[in-house]
Design an enzyme around this catalytic site. Sequence first.
Site, PDB file in Angstrom:
ATOM      1  N   ASP A  94       0.838  -1.194   0.000  1.00 50.37           N
ATOM      2  CA  ASP A  94       0.000   0.000   0.000  1.00 50.37           C
ATOM      3  C   ASP A  94       0.876   1.249   0.000  1.00 50.37           C
ATOM      4  OD1 ASP A  94      -2.123  -1.711   0.356  1.00 50.37           O
ATOM      5  OD2 ASP A  94      -2.154  -1.441   2.531  1.00 50.37           O
TER       6      ASP A  94
HETATM    7  N1  URA Z   1      -1.019  -5.960   3.855  1.00 52.26           N
HETATM    8  C1  URA Z   1      -1.540  -4.727   3.838  1.00 52.26           C
HETATM    9  O1  URA Z   1      -2.595  -4.490   4.408  1.00 52.26           O
HETATM   10  N2  URA Z   1      -0.874  -3.763   3.186  1.00 52.26           N
HETATM   11  C2  URA Z   1       0.308  -3.961   2.567  1.00 52.26           C
HETATM   12  O2  URA Z   1       0.870  -3.025   2.005  1.00 52.26           O
HETATM   13  C3  URA Z   1       0.836  -5.252   2.597  1.00 52.26           C
HETATM   14  C4  URA Z   1       0.162  -6.240   3.245  1.00 52.26           C
END
Ligand code: URA
Length: 236
Positions: free
Chosen positions: A94
């Site tokens: 993310d």
């Molecule tokens: N899980 C998440 O919620 N976000 C990420 O960036 C990676 C794994």
Amino acid sequence: MVGVASRRAAETMIANGEVVLNGAVVTELGTKVNPQNDVVKVNGQTYSLAQKLVYILLNKPKDFITTASDEKGRRTVLDLVNAKERIYPVGRLDRQTTGVLLLTNDGMLANKLMHPSSEVIKTYHVSIDKGLDTVHAEKLANGVYLEDGKTAPAELEIIPGTKSREVVIHIHEGKNRQVRRMFESFGYEVDRLHRVEYAGLNVQGLQRGMWRYLTDREVKSLKKLVASGSEISIKP
Ligand code: URA
């Protein structure tokens, strides 16, 4: 012809029978070439069109998105890595997640690493807005029902001395926003999410926003990992 001649000059060379593809003289303009496998000779000299395969480990900072390009003009992880090869991220983090991110132009290895059957282990350090209840911790470890299915069993450790607000979780799936959604499903907000490890690789010694090439040994280990399907440790 990439790196050999301009289009016009290439057409002349082809018309003169100077271009040989896999042992046969090229007679048609616009003949397609497979850069990885085909052998092109011009006037007897061999040209390699194969891209050099590169493997990069980035310590991703916040506020960079994990796509090769963004139509909204947001900063992408590729802006941090000045590779001349056409690399792309292996999986997603993310925008606000930090930590280990692999980038490569080796599509075969990337696809294998991302394939669910490889069960590549990802370790995250999660900071949440309140102490994690032990019942919730057990449920998170056993599997949580999310809208796209139940998560596989995970390993979970509460970091001592953090009032149960800092947790390390090891998962081997890659559902979208998986870790955040797992915690959110029990009413926790994830304040910070950092990927500590991916397939045995970590960002020790790499400052946020910095990257390095994987060593040959690390690349070999990744290939072995997806070939055997079992996790192995990788030392630089
Ligand atoms: N899980 C998440 O919620 N976000 C990420 O960036 C990676 C794994």
